[in-house]
Write an enzyme that holds these catalytic residues in place. Structure first.
Site, PDB file in Angstrom:
ATOM      1  N   VAL A  52       0.721  -0.915  -0.124  1.00 45.84           N
ATOM      2  CA  VAL A  52      -0.140   0.423   0.223  1.00 45.84           C
ATOM      3  C   VAL A  52       0.859   0.867   0.190  1.00 45.84           C
ATOM      4  O   VAL A  52       0.332   2.388  -0.645  1.00 45.84           O
ATOM      5  CB  VAL A  52      -1.225   0.317   1.737  1.00 45.84           C
ATOM      6  CG1 VAL A  52      -1.873   1.464   1.402  1.00 45.84           C
ATOM      7  CG2 VAL A  52      -2.028  -1.117   1.088  1.00 45.84           C
ATOM      8  N   CYS A  53       1.412   1.220   0.842  1.00 41.45           N
ATOM      9  CA  CYS A  53       2.600   2.671   1.000  1.00 41.45           C
ATOM     10  C   CYS A  53       3.260   2.994  -0.565  1.00 41.45           C
ATOM     11  O   CYS A  53       3.372   4.753  -0.568  1.00 41.45           O
ATOM     12  CB  CYS A  53       4.053   1.895   1.433  1.00 41.45           C
ATOM     13  SG  CYS A  53       3.834   2.103   3.556  1.00 41.45           S
ATOM     14  N   PRO A  54       4.147   2.560  -1.558  1.00 43.99           N
ATOM     15  CA  PRO A  54       4.659   3.306  -2.442  1.00 43.99           C
ATOM     16  C   PRO A  54       3.030   4.000  -3.382  1.00 43.99           C
ATOM     17  O   PRO A  54       3.111   4.870  -3.882  1.00 43.99           O
ATOM     18  CB  PRO A  54       4.615   2.003  -3.648  1.00 43.99           C
ATOM     19  CG  PRO A  54       3.854   0.884  -2.899  1.00 43.99           C
ATOM     20  CD  PRO A  54       3.955   0.675  -1.095  1.00 43.99           C
ATOM     21  N   ILE A  57       2.600   7.488  -1.036  1.00 34.52           N
ATOM     22  CA  ILE A  57       3.623   8.249  -1.989  1.00 34.52           C
ATOM     23  C   ILE A  57       3.955   8.702  -2.929  1.00 34.52           C
ATOM     24  O   ILE A  57       3.991   9.388  -3.446  1.00 34.52           O
ATOM     25  CB  ILE A  57       5.982   6.840  -1.775  1.00 34.52           C
ATOM     26  CG1 ILE A  57       5.246   6.795   0.054  1.00 34.52           C
ATOM     27  CG2 ILE A  57       6.718   7.902  -1.507  1.00 34.52           C
ATOM     28  CD1 ILE A  57       6.222   5.764   0.421  1.00 34.52           C
TER      29      ILE A  57
END
Length: 180
Positions: A52-54, A57
């Site tokens: 999920v993080c990228p 970002i």
């Protein structure tokens, strides 16, 4: 957890700079004194090399010019080191052109100082702070680890805060304010 009206904590973190400079392996220090006089959007993600993080970002990165147009800087923070951030940027196609810095909170000082540590997981929750030029938190939101956030909503909230007016539900920049 810190909330609206609290002073954002002091910090001094080693960072992978945004843009092409971030791919050179030369790190920079970013502190609460950096970008003095600007609004700051500080968002935390749990850890690098996840799923999920990228997406978040990259979404914040794609909107960095929109934030800059509002005299705001965007800082992304996780508990990973600057070396992990660099490696992720070098090896994740979507992060190679990232225009915002990735701050390394390896000692977890900022994560714990803001109160956004996920106790069981030992990583930061998906927290977002909007900090005014005086270092005062004007907005905070936190998502569970599994749910990404919407940077467009953060931009909308920043617009509302900067207007210094009463903004109705779903208000967008350019629309009417509430008149009392």
């Amino acid at each position: 957890m810190l909330t609206v009206g609290d002073k954002f904590p002091s910090f001094d973190l080693t960072s992978v700079p945004g843009g092409p400079e971030g791919l050179k392996g030369e790190f920079v220090q970013i502190s609460d004194k950096s970008d003095a006089g600007k609004w700051k959007v500080v968002f935390f993600w749990p850890k690098d090399f996840t799923f999920v993080c990228p997406t978040e970002i990259v979404a914040f990165g794609k909107m960095s010019k929109d934030f800059a147009d509002r005299d705001a800087v965007v800082y992304g923070v996780s508990i990973d080191s600057e070396f992990v951030h660099l490696n992720w940027r070098l090896h994740h196609a979507d992060l190679k052109d990232l225009p915002i810095p990735m701050l390394a909170d390896i000692k977890r000082e900022l994560t714990e100082g803001t109160g956004v540590m996920a106790k069981d997981a030992g990583v930061a929750l998906r927290a977002t702070f909007i900090v005014d030029p005086h270092g005062v938190i004007r907005h905070v939101s936190v998502n569970d680890l599994s749910v990404g956030r919407n940077p467009q909503e953060i931009l909308r909230i920043l617009d509302g805060l900067q207007s210094d007016e009463l903004c109705p539900c779903n208000w967008k920049k350019g629309e009417d304010f509430i008149k009392v």
